[in-house]
Design an enzyme around this catalytic site. Structure first.
Site, short mmCIF file in Angstrom:
data_model
loop_
_atom_site.label_atom_id
_atom_site.label_comp_id
_atom_site.label_asym_id
_atom_site.label_seq_id
_atom_site.Cartn_x
_atom_site.Cartn_y
_atom_site.Cartn_z
N LYS A 92 -2.82 -15.77 8.79
CA LYS A 92 -2.00 -15.15 9.70
C LYS A 92 -1.40 -15.63 10.68
O LYS A 92 -0.11 -15.92 10.84
CB LYS A 92 -2.96 -13.95 10.31
CG LYS A 92 -3.62 -12.87 8.96
CD LYS A 92 -4.03 -11.65 9.82
CE LYS A 92 -4.44 -10.49 8.66
NZ LYS A 92 -3.14 -10.22 7.83
N ASP A 124 -14.58 -15.81 7.44
CA ASP A 124 -13.32 -15.55 7.40
C ASP A 124 -12.68 -14.95 8.72
O ASP A 124 -12.65 -14.03 9.37
CB ASP A 124 -13.27 -14.19 6.53
CG ASP A 124 -11.92 -13.80 6.23
OD1 ASP A 124 -10.71 -14.17 6.70
OD2 ASP A 124 -11.54 -12.85 5.43
N TYR A 147 0.83 -1.26 -0.09
CA TYR A 147 0.00 0.17 -0.04
C TYR A 147 0.95 1.27 0.04
O TYR A 147 0.46 2.41 0.79
CB TYR A 147 -1.04 -0.05 1.19
CG TYR A 147 -1.76 -1.21 1.32
CD1 TYR A 147 -2.51 -1.82 0.52
CD2 TYR A 147 -1.30 -1.93 2.57
CE1 TYR A 147 -3.28 -3.13 0.52
CE2 TYR A 147 -1.94 -3.19 2.85
CZ TYR A 147 -2.90 -3.83 1.78
OH TYR A 147 -3.57 -5.08 1.97
N TYR A 187 -13.66 -6.80 4.73
CA TYR A 187 -12.22 -6.84 4.09
C TYR A 187 -11.95 -8.58 4.12
O TYR A 187 -11.82 -9.08 5.19
CB TYR A 187 -11.12 -5.96 4.58
CG TYR A 187 -9.60 -6.28 3.93
CD1 TYR A 187 -9.38 -5.46 2.70
CD2 TYR A 187 -8.72 -7.31 4.32
CE1 TYR A 187 -8.31 -5.85 2.15
CE2 TYR A 187 -7.48 -7.37 3.87
CZ TYR A 187 -7.40 -6.36 2.73
OH TYR A 187 -6.12 -6.75 2.06
#
Length: 424
Positions: free
Chosen positions: A272, A243, A14, A142
């Protein structure tokens, strides 16, 4: 370290190639600390994007990696298998919500979401319902940066509006409104109920982040929303995908965020923290019904197979990470961190630049009224010996579970003092 080369040639997440954000050179990491090239020690408030739950350079995880690399670091998963993968999948089936019996090992969280969406579409196609290929997702969600994952992220605030002409067009429900711990109003579900009533014939699944909407706004919502989603999916014959890439493995105070609502999804995504932040690994779990349904008729198999699927080195470290969680110590750690974050961030609520302060499990969020310059804030945090990476109007921390009281206090004090400078 050649930082100039980094700025000229290397893309960071980003970040602009014309005006790149500053990058701080790291030479080591241990426990909850990141060591910079100049010797500065930073308390990591981000768990390296929510993954290093046991901290850095952990002896148990190090030993697992060293033992496995001496045996073999990788073999293809097509036609071959190995003990690290088998043990990991057994553990995941044992600890995830009841009914999830099949495991697909992927190599990143975004890929785990892609796999989940493909499973849902292929499931319905194999039942003769090829038109059931869309997804309903709450706004402010997201799910990653690959194409299908982008399509179920918030269409306005999800960082992906430039790609709207090439993304699959999905259906978006209002974001959950009732905050975690607030009084529930079931009228909140009317909009989702209406969408499912109108579109269930073309919807493969509802996909959402349970309890915590992460990068879409760090929003904590009421468990009844998740419970009612499960009921509505059953009522309208639609699958439910949760998710848990950011929320899974203890971060919200439950091992899985689904447990706050006592529900089990049809498909669940993990990533993660799965390896304790040592390397990339993800998993998509599904029910036996989904697994069997996907393989009915042509092509008879699930057509997905990443090169590094089931990587033995990653699986071995994941097994060691799960063994640390099995001790149960994480529950006491997260409960303590939650209490300390609430106490330490409370003063931020009085600052004129702050809109809201919220804490759940080992997640602390300060939402400001306007967005600040990331580089400016980050420089202030580094000067105070902490690593905190804000985005938009959100200054948040998700520290490693091993963080001690002194380190949590250092994080919360740094946030208060930094934001105080921007208050009138």
């Amino acid at each position: 370290m050649n930082i100039h080369f980094d700025q000229q040639h290397i893309w960071h997440p980003y970040t602009s190639s014309t005006h790149p954000l500053p990058c701080y050179p790291v030479v080591g990491a241990s426990g909850v600390h990141i060591e910079l090239e100049d010797g500065t020690q930073l308390v990591d408030g981000m768990s390296s994007w929510w993954s290093t739950i046991h901290g850095y350079n952990h002896p148990t995880l190090n030993a697992a990696a060293k033992k496995q690399i001496d045996a073999f670091s990788h073999v293809m998963f097509g036609g071959l298998t190995h003990e690290p993968a088998i043990s990991l999948c057994q553990s995941l089936i044992n600890i995830t919500p009841q009914g999830l019996e099949r495991v697909f090992l992927a190599d990143s969280g975004s890929v785990a979401v892609e796999v989940a969406m493909k499973l849902a579409i292929q499931y319905w196609a194999c039942q003769g319902s090829e038109n059931k290929c869309k997804f309903i997702a709450p706004r402010n969600g997201y799910h990653g940066d690959t194409l299908n994952a982008m399509s179920v992220c918030d269409p306005v605030n999800g960082m992906h509006s430039l790609f709207k002409n090439v993304l699959p067009q999905q259906i978006f429900a209002p974001s959950p409104q009732t905050k975690f711990g607030a009084l529930w109003n079931d009228d909140e579900m009317l909009a989702l109920d209406e969408l499912l009533q109108q579109h269930h014939h073309e919807v493969a699944a509802v996909i959402l982040e349970p309890i915590v909407q992460g990068a879409g706004g760090m929003r904590f919502y009421h468990p009844n929303y998740l419970k009612r989603c499960r009921q509505l999916c059953d009522q309208y014959n639609v699958l439910l995908i949760t998710d848990e890439i950011a929320t899974g493995l203890g971060r919200t105070g439950k091992l899985f965020a689904c447990e706050h609502a006592d529900i089990s999804p049809d498909i669940l995504c993990l990533g993660k923290a799965l390896t304790g932040g040592y390397m990339s690994l993800a998993a998509t779990l599904c029910t036996e019904d989904v697994a069997m349904g996907v393989c009915q008729g042509e092509p008879g198999v699930f057509m997905h197979g990443p090169t590094f699927m089931g990587n033995p080195l990653a699986c071995a470290v994941a097994n060691a990470s799960l063994s640390l969680l099995e001790s149960g110590e994480w529950q006491h750690q997260v409960l303590r961190i939650e209490s300390e974050l609430k106490q330490g961030l409370q003063a931020c609520a009085e600052l004129s630049c702050v809109d809201d302060v919220r804490v759940l499990g080992a997640i602390g969020v300060v939402q400001t009224k306007t967005a600040f310059d990331v580089a400016t804030l980050q420089k202030q945090f580094v000067s105070k010996g902490v690593w905190v990476r804000p985005f938009g109007k959100l200054v948040y921390v998700m520290p490693p579970f091993i963080a001690q009281t002194e380190q949590i206090n250092q994080l919360t004090t740094a946030i208060f003092e930094t934001l105080q400078r921007f208050s009138n």
